[in-house]
Design an enzyme around this catalytic site. Structure first.
Site, PDB file in Angstrom:
ATOM      1  N   LEU A 174      -1.374   3.852   8.078  1.00  0.00           N
ATOM      2  CA  LEU A 174       0.039   3.373   8.516  1.00  0.00           C
ATOM      3  C   LEU A 174       0.549   2.434   7.638  1.00  0.00           C
ATOM      4  CD1 LEU A 174      -0.864   2.957  12.371  1.00  0.00           C
ATOM      5  CD2 LEU A 174       1.041   4.841  11.356  1.00  0.00           C
ATOM      6  N   ASP A 175       1.634   2.318   7.423  1.00  0.00           N
ATOM      7  CA  ASP A 175       2.353   1.296   6.677  1.00  0.00           C
ATOM      8  C   ASP A 175       2.360  -0.067   7.488  1.00  0.00           C
ATOM      9  OD1 ASP A 175       5.393   2.583   6.110  1.00  0.00           O
ATOM     10  OD2 ASP A 175       4.624   2.167   7.564  1.00  0.00           O
TER      11      ASP A 175
END
Lengths: 406, 347
Positions: free
Chosen positions: B128-129
């Site tokens: 996930l960024d």
């Protein structure tokens, strides 16, 4: 010394008994023959000359410097000289009694040639390595290191420091270390704290006792009490490594930069002595950041630094992020931040989560003039359960469900 | 799949083996592998999910979980050090000579050797960024291998995406540089749902194309009935389902089921929806609610990142992971499996 070594030559069980542990001289031979808890591997094996050399050397100096190259080749002539020097001591003991217990095998010279089969059967235990990157190899053979471990010093941390392990191996417990430990006890550090203290600062064991006492006398001359000096030294273990003039300069620098009175500066240093031992440029830069970037007035900066001196050594990026969220997103004015500077010390994520929960509940009120006001230090310092029940008036399950929605 | 730094033959690993020439001690690395999870002889699927908060990079989350686990594992009481016999000089009171004494071998003492565990192999699943949040799958030890098998199952993920009409920014999120502002009064829920249906239709065509199945066969029909049609290899991002959850101008919330996506792609979708509606939109939140078999209920919050909770989470998820892998692999084993592994994951 060499008497026992030479007599031990036909007796192979000494090898198994951990030759390096033996320390006593003359009477050893008699006792060795009497006490034999381990199976006696009687054989005609002779100890190679380097074996003799190590046992002699170890008895003499239990603590050897790391990095001392011990080439077996150079040991040969030493052992030979000791062999040749032996006959003087033999006459002191009653040789007949000694020889009673042995078989009628005359002691052989260490330089005699042995057959291939005999050579292969000799068990060569590892010696003390001349060089090592860990103190584990030396701790069982060094009294100093053993006593330090019993004190509570974490050698695995110490050996990672630069040259600290080397220093510990060169010191002798009775001669050098004891007086430093007694000095530290006089300063006020308790016995249980000595281990962690020495783990953080092993270099103090190599310091000169007079220099240390001069520094403590300097601190006392600056009207620091005994209990206060104890607190400062235990919180900043490196303090006593600084010379008197360095300490003086640093105290002066802090007083000038912060602009506080002498009494307040002293109080600050007692509560947070790491200011004296850490770098000075970050302190100056953090003060600039607070004044120029954040827009605090000089007296506000002084107040913040006095209440929470940790801000002076915090990272600038973290300070900027926290201030940005507090001032721009939560909308807290400068005077409120000056009243509660401990928000700068807490984690940004915690502030964010709690603030968003209060917004969700409609309770995010940080203005003391309005009703149902929530103070910043309560927002930050209370544990989760107390925060949920007292401040947010919700259950902790609701808080956890909310956390999974952001 | 992401793995932690390899510690196989690094100097730190070799250093701990040095001086270990005794016969009756365990190999130091065998000590490290003994994580206290019950019934470890069954080759467990050590996977669990944590909830990643927004604003934190995924590797910081992985490191934080590793640090907390190591702290708890090292706090457990260690075995007492081995002892050995030494011949020391007798006490001055008694007869002179050597006395056999049992002393502990200090080289194995905790203060000399250091902590028992210094690293744990914790691998991360789909990343996930920084701005996104949600379910983030991690694997411990053997679970790392299962992570790669899960990856090859190509299961879909579910996101809730919040958007806001009226603005357009450079990086499609609300913290980016503003490019333009538009009106949005003309937008209604029906128009939005029409656009979403168009998106779903085009993506469905892409799904059928990339799954490499001949649509006219019986096998394709069976797969479609079971819902197993999906690309089993590399493909561009595909949205399998999209619907509107909330609509309150200017904000709206969508639920998106997708495959092979990145969070920036989802933000771009929001931007494109704004353009299609003759306005503009930015994405304010991307939150993953499901990653394969792991849902929000399985995700552990920061306060629950301790050994006991993680063990419970692992035991809860094991069966589901096993059935899902079996279901996918057993179907594709018989037929040609593009992109799948040839080794069986059910070791």
């Amino acid at each position: 010394m060499a008497v026992w070594a030479r007599l031990a030559a036909p007796c192979g069980w000494l090898r198994a008994a951990g030759l390096l542990g033996l320390r006593s001289r003359g009477g050893a031979a008699r006792a060795c023959c009497g006490a034999a808890p381990l199976p006696a591997l009687r054989s005609a094996h002779r100890l190679p000359p380097w074996r003799l050399r190590v046992s002699v050397a170890d008895c003499a100096q239990p603590s050897r410097a790391k990095g001392e190259a011990c080439a077996p080749r150079s040991s040969l002539p030493v052992a030979v000289k000791q062999e040749q020097a032996a006959p003087e001591t033999v006459s002191d003991l009653s040789a007949a009694k000694l020889y009673e217990d042995w078989d009628d095998v005359p002691p052989s010279s260490a330089l005699e040639e042995i057959s291939e089969e005999e050579a292969v059967k000799i068990i060569a235990d590892p010696l003390l390595p001349p060089q090592s990157s860990t103190l584990r190899d030396y701790v069982d053979h060094s009294e100093t290191l053993t006593k330090l471990v019993h004190l509570g010093v974490d050698l695995s941390q110490v050996e990672k420091r630069q040259k600290a392990g080397q220093l510990l191996l060169t010191l002798d417990f009775e001669k050098d270390i004891t007086k430093i430990l007694l000095f530290l006890k006089d300063v006020g550090i308790e016995d249980s704290q000595l281990g962690p203290f020495l783990t953080k600062n092993p270099y103090i064991l190599g310091e000169d006792l007079e220099a240390l006492e001069t520094r403590v006398a300097y601190l006392k001359s600056k009207k620091f009490g005994n209990a206060e000096i104890t607190q400062m030294v235990s919180r900043a273990p490196y303090l006593l490594l600084f010379s008197v003039e360095r300490l003086d300069n640093r105290l002066g620098f802090l007083k000038n930069e912060l602009g506080l009175s002498v009494k307040k500066t002293k109080d600050l240093v007692i509560r947070f002595p790491r200011l004296l031992t850490g770098k000075l440029e970050p302190v100056k830069e953090n003060l600039q950041v607070c004044q120029v970037e954040f827009g605090f007035q000089r007296n506000e900066v002084q107040q913040i630094a006095f209440k929470t001196p940790k801000i002076l050594t915090a990272s600038k990026k973290r300070l900027r992020q926290t201030f940005d969220y507090l001032h721009n997103i939560m909308g807290i004015p400068h005077n409120m931040l000056t009243r509660f500077p401990q928000v700068f010390n807490s984690k940004l994520l915690r502030i964010k989560e709690r603030h968003m929960f209060l917004i969700f509940l409609g309770r995010a009120q940080y203005d003391p003039t309005q009703p149902s006001y929530i103070s910043l230090d309560q927002l930050v310092s209370l544990p989760d359960e107390v925060f949920c029940t007292e401040i947010a008036k919700a259950s902790i399950q609701d808080f956890e469900k909310f956390l999974k929605t952001i | 799949m992401e793995k932690t730094k390899q510690w196989g033959w690094s100097p730190q690993w070799r250093k701990c083996c040095r001086g270990r020439k005794r016969k009756n001690t365990l190999h130091p690395h065998k000590e490290r592998q003994h994580l206290p999870v019950a019934a470890e002889q069954n080759r467990q699927r050590w996977l669990f999910a944590v909830y990643k908060p927004p604003g934190v990079a995924w590797n910081r989350v992985r490191d934080a979980v590793e640090t907390r686990l190591l702290r708890e594992l090292n706090a457990a009481p260690a075995w007492p050090p081995r002892s050995r016999i030494r011949f020391l000089p007798a006490a001055s009171a008694g007869p002179p000579g050597l006395v056999a004494v049992r002393v502990p071998v200090l080289a194995e003492h905790r203060l000399v050797r250091g902590p028992r565990f210094t690293q744990l192999k914790i691998g991360a699943g789909h990343r996930l960024d920084v701005k996104a949040s949600g379910v983030f799958v991690l694997g411990v030890g053997h679970g790392n291998k299962i992570l790669s098998h899960l990856y090859n199952c190509h299961l879909s993920k579910v996101y809730t995406v919040r958007g806001q009409f009226g603005k357009a920014t450079k990086d499609f999120s609300d913290t980016g540089k503003l490019i333009e502002k538009t009106t949005f009064d003309h937008i209604t829920r029906e128009k939005l749902e029409r656009i979403l249906a168009v998106i779903q239709g085009t993506n469905h065509k892409a799904l059928l194309m990339h799954s490499n199945i001949d649509m006219k066969t019986q096998e394709a029909y069976e797969l479609a009935v079971k819902g197993l049609i999906r690309p089993m290899g590399k493909s561009p991002p595909i949205i399998t389902a999209i619907r509107c959850l909330q609509f309150a101008l200017p904000e709206f919330q969508l639920e998106i089921h997708c495959l092979h996506e990145t969070q920036q792609y989802l933000r771009k979708i929001v931007h494109e929806i704004g353009l299609e509606l003759k306005s503009s939109a930015v994405c304010t939140q991307v939150r993953r609610t499901r990653d394969g078999v792991f849902t929000l209920d399985d995700a552990l919050l920061r306060t629950q990142w301790n050994l006991q909770s993680i063990q419970n989470a692992i035991l809860n998820c094991q069966l589901r992971v096993k059935t899902e892998i079996e279901k996918t692999m057993s179907h594709w084993d018989g037929t040609c499996a593009p992109g799948g592994t040839s080794t069986s994951p059910l070791g």
